[in-house]
Design a protein around this motif. Structure first.
Motif, mmCIF file in Angstrom:
data_model
loop_
_atom_site.group_PDB
_atom_site.id
_atom_site.type_symbol
_atom_site.label_atom_id
_atom_site.label_comp_id
_atom_site.label_asym_id
_atom_site.label_seq_id
_atom_site.Cartn_x
_atom_site.Cartn_y
_atom_site.Cartn_z
ATOM 1 N N VAL A 192 0.181 7.870 -8.687
ATOM 2 C CA VAL A 192 1.082 8.690 -9.497
ATOM 3 C C VAL A 192 1.625 9.850 -8.674
ATOM 4 N N GLY A 193 2.885 10.224 -8.972
ATOM 5 C CA GLY A 193 3.460 11.430 -8.396
ATOM 6 C C GLY A 193 3.982 11.279 -6.986
ATOM 7 N N VAL A 194 4.315 10.043 -6.591
ATOM 8 C CA VAL A 194 4.904 9.863 -5.259
ATOM 9 C C VAL A 194 6.236 9.146 -5.405
ATOM 10 N N ASP A 195 7.026 9.194 -4.343
ATOM 11 C CA ASP A 195 8.323 8.536 -4.355
ATOM 12 C C ASP A 195 8.150 7.037 -4.138
ATOM 13 N N THR A 196 9.156 6.266 -4.583
ATOM 14 C CA THR A 196 9.105 4.813 -4.422
ATOM 15 C C THR A 196 8.947 4.419 -2.956
ATOM 16 N N SER A 197 9.634 5.156 -2.070
ATOM 17 C CA SER A 197 9.574 4.798 -0.648
ATOM 18 C C SER A 197 8.143 4.824 -0.131
ATOM 19 N N PHE A 198 7.378 5.783 -0.642
ATOM 20 C CA PHE A 198 5.978 5.929 -0.219
ATOM 21 C C PHE A 198 5.136 4.767 -0.750
ATOM 22 N N ALA A 199 5.279 4.500 -2.048
ATOM 23 C CA ALA A 199 4.502 3.411 -2.658
ATOM 24 C C ALA A 199 4.865 2.075 -2.014
ATOM 25 N N ASN A 200 6.156 1.886 -1.746
ATOM 26 C CA ASN A 200 6.593 0.623 -1.163
ATOM 27 C C ASN A 200 6.109 0.475 0.273
ATOM 28 N N ALA A 201 6.057 1.594 1.002
ATOM 29 C CA ALA A 201 5.541 1.530 2.373
ATOM 30 C C ALA A 201 4.095 1.043 2.361
ATOM 31 N N LEU A 202 3.301 1.570 1.434
ATOM 32 C CA LEU A 202 1.899 1.149 1.352
ATOM 33 C C LEU A 202 1.790 -0.325 0.992
ATOM 34 N N ARG A 203 2.639 -0.763 0.066
ATOM 35 C CA ARG A 203 2.592 -2.166 -0.341
ATOM 36 C C ARG A 203 2.947 -3.073 0.841
ATOM 37 N N ARG A 204 3.983 -2.689 1.578
ATOM 38 C CA ARG A 204 4.401 -3.525 2.706
ATOM 39 C C ARG A 204 3.368 -3.521 3.829
ATOM 40 N N ILE A 205 2.716 -2.388 4.032
ATOM 41 C CA ILE A 205 1.672 -2.338 5.060
ATOM 42 C C ILE A 205 0.498 -3.231 4.650
ATOM 43 N N LEU A 206 0.164 -3.196 3.359
ATOM 44 C CA LEU A 206 -0.926 -4.050 2.864
ATOM 45 C C LEU A 206 -0.636 -5.520 3.160
ATOM 46 N N ILE A 207 0.594 -5.932 2.928
ATOM 47 C CA ILE A 207 0.930 -7.346 3.095
ATOM 48 C C ILE A 207 1.043 -7.711 4.574
ATOM 49 N N ALA A 208 1.685 -6.861 5.350
ATOM 50 C CA ALA A 208 2.081 -7.309 6.690
ATOM 51 C C ALA A 208 1.404 -6.618 7.860
ATOM 52 N N GLU A 209 0.655 -5.537 7.640
ATOM 53 C CA GLU A 209 0.178 -4.819 8.821
ATOM 54 C C GLU A 209 -1.316 -4.508 8.873
ATOM 55 N N VAL A 210 -2.045 -4.855 7.838
ATOM 56 C CA VAL A 210 -3.492 -4.658 7.916
ATOM 57 C C VAL A 210 -4.080 -5.877 8.639
ATOM 58 N N PRO A 211 -4.783 -5.659 9.761
ATOM 59 C CA PRO A 211 -5.235 -6.809 10.541
ATOM 60 C C PRO A 211 -6.405 -7.567 9.900
ATOM 61 N N THR A 212 -6.372 -8.883 10.050
ATOM 62 C CA THR A 212 -7.491 -9.713 9.608
ATOM 63 C C THR A 212 -7.709 -10.829 10.629
ATOM 64 N N LEU A 213 -8.790 -11.538 10.398
ATOM 65 C CA LEU A 213 -9.172 -12.637 11.274
ATOM 66 C C LEU A 213 -8.660 -13.947 10.675
ATOM 67 N N ALA A 214 -8.039 -14.792 11.487
ATOM 68 C CA ALA A 214 -7.632 -16.118 11.003
ATOM 69 C C ALA A 214 -7.631 -17.096 12.168
ATOM 70 N N ILE A 215 -7.783 -18.372 11.830
ATOM 71 C CA ILE A 215 -7.823 -19.417 12.861
ATOM 72 C C ILE A 215 -6.440 -19.568 13.479
ATOM 73 N N GLU A 216 -6.381 -19.550 14.800
ATOM 74 C CA GLU A 216 -5.089 -19.595 15.480
ATOM 75 C C GLU A 216 -4.998 -20.826 16.393
ATOM 76 N N ASP A 217 -6.072 -21.142 17.102
ATOM 77 C CA ASP A 217 -6.055 -22.305 17.994
ATOM 78 C C ASP A 217 -7.026 -23.367 17.489
ATOM 79 N N VAL A 218 -6.574 -24.606 17.483
ATOM 80 C CA VAL A 218 -7.435 -25.710 17.059
ATOM 81 C C VAL A 218 -7.484 -26.732 18.188
ATOM 82 N N PHE A 219 -8.681 -27.087 18.595
ATOM 83 C CA PHE A 219 -8.866 -28.063 19.666
ATOM 84 C C PHE A 219 -9.433 -29.331 19.030
#
Lengths: 73, 374
Positions: free
Chosen positions: B68-95
């Motif tokens: 509450v009490g923040v601008d849309t740009s701020f809330a949207n930045a957090l949402r976009r970071i959650l989706i695209a910039e928080v690092p996680t582990l995933a399978i990348e190479d398969v042999f």
């Protein structure tokens, strides 16, 4: 039918496996799968292409154990 | 700057939801819009106004909270970071050493990549990036700090007496074959060096063990190794730590004139459950709104209970008897976040991580600007 048991049948199916030709191919048995009974058939150079179990003449080459790398994308 | 009345502030930040229109969407709290008012960005103002409220926690992996009490740009930045910039582990190479199942190698590798992983969180945070490009300066080769190894070795076989049962006409694969379905739980973690101790009792595994990878029949087998690295959702969706991270604006429902009797029940049905409550008409209501409530004390009256549950379907505006009595809206600075984690981290951890990453990005811009000034 025995004409097919020349070196052509023994060549690695992938074509890229050049290392197999350097090993003594005369004594190496290659394993196939029978097209009828699904059993394992070991064939050596010069042997007739025939399943020992059921006598079926269609055999399938198995996939090699060669590693293939993929990107999970 | 003269202090504005709470009424005026509320009016400014409320979107009007009409039958077919939404108006007043644009925020106006920026410099130069209102004559004589500053609206410059101010840290103290932000500290006083911004807050986070937890509404309800369904599970640690699926949370809903209000920002509450923040601008849309701020809330949207957090949402976009959650989706695209928080690092996680995933399978990348398969042999793949052997795959005689009907699913093609490429498709199998792709499916494996999309499996969400979990494991000891501290160990995952301890891990570093792996640079695939070997030409970059100070390229680190694969080691225990940047690469997690997993394996999948499984072969489908006939069960004891399965062949006979098949001849008798049994078709249920559970009775005939062993390992006819390959699930994510069949993958095994192959720790190396420090990973054994770091991951300990909490190995890397799928956070959803029942994910079906492939189906097999007797004689078919899958034998492969996997390398999992750290990555971000920007690179590939498999690295995204959230299934969804969304927000919506807080709905407002203002009942302008009392809605009583059978109308109240009908009105409540226009909204999702829990939004409208039915109270009794009191003696005060009779006095304040004699037109609607005279002689109806004790009858049902519609009262707004929890507007946050409203889907803003505007159903009530379709009924002429309600159209004049109710005003719908949304609060522009109240964001109801819903963060659904894929299982690697808890949703609240992810949100805090997104705030930290936004800070890092802001610091980077600041450094860049300082360099420009010089």
């Amino acid at each position: 039918m025995s004409g097919y048991t020349t070196s052509g049948a023994q060549q690695p199916s992938t074509g890229a496996a050049a290392d197999a030709s350097t090993i003594d191919i005369h004594s190496r048995a290659v394993s196939y799968t029978c097209g009828d009974c699904d059993g394992d058939v070991q064939l050596k150079r010069g042997e007739p292409i025939r399943c020992r179990n059921c006598g079926h003449r269609v055999l399938y080459k198995k996939r090699t154990n060669r590693m293939v790398q993929f990107e999970a994308r | 700057m003269t202090a504005l009345s709470a009424e005026e502030l509320l009016k400014r930040k409320t979107l009007k939801v009409g039958v077919e229109t939404v108006s007043n969407q644009q925020s106006t709290d920026f410099p130069g819009h209102w004559p004589g008012e500053s609206h410059e960005w101010d840290l103290e103002h932000f500290k006083q106004n911004a807050r986070v409220e937890f509404v309800k926690e369904v599970s640690p992996l699926d949370i809903t909270f209000s920002l509450v009490g923040v601008d849309t740009s701020f809330a949207n930045a957090l949402r976009r970071i959650l989706i695209a910039e928080v690092p996680t582990l995933a399978i990348e190479d398969v042999f793949i050493y052997q795959n005689t199942s009907i699913i093609q190698d490429e498709v199998l590798a792709h499916r494996l990549g999309l499996i969400p992983l979990r494991g000891n969180r501290d160990a995952i945070r301890w891990m570093k990036w792996y640079q695939k490009d070997e030409d970059v300066p100070d390229h680190e080769p694969k080691n225990d700090e940047n690469c997690v190894r997993l394996s999948l070795n499984i072969e489908c076989k006939w069960k004891e007496g399965g062949l006979e049962r098949a001849k008798q006409g049994v078709t249920d694969p559970n009775e005939l074959y062993e390992n006819h379905s390959v699930y994510a739980r069949d993958m095994s973690f192959e720790p190396w060096e420090r990973q054994t101790e770091k991951f300990g009792e909490d190995p890397v595994r799928s956070s959803h063990p029942d994910i079906l990878i492939a189906k097999m029949r007797p004689g078919q087998q899958i034998e492969l190794l996997m390398h999992a690295y750290k990555g971000i959702g920007q690179d590939h969706a498999k690295f995204s730590p959230v299934a969804t991270a969304t927000y919506r604006l807080m709905p407002t429902i203002d009942i302008l004139r009392p809605i009583v009797g059978a109308d109240a029940k009908k009105f409540a049905r226009c909204f999702p459950k829990g939004v409208i409550r039915l109270d009794k008409v009191s003696a005060e209501d009779e006095q304040s709104h004699p037109e609607e409530c005279a002689g109806k004390e004790g009858e049902l009256k519609a009262v707004v209970d929890d507007p946050s549950g409203d889907s803003v379907s505007r159903e009530c505006l379709r009924h002429p008897e309600f159209a004049k009595k109710v005003k719908l809206g949304r609060l522009r600075d109240h964001f109801i976040f819903k963060v659904e984690s894929t299982g690697q981290f808890d949703s609240d951890e992810l949100f805090l991580e997104s705030v930290r990453l936004l800070k890092v990005k802001a610091a980077r811009i600041k450094r860049g600007l300082e360099a420009v000034d010089r």
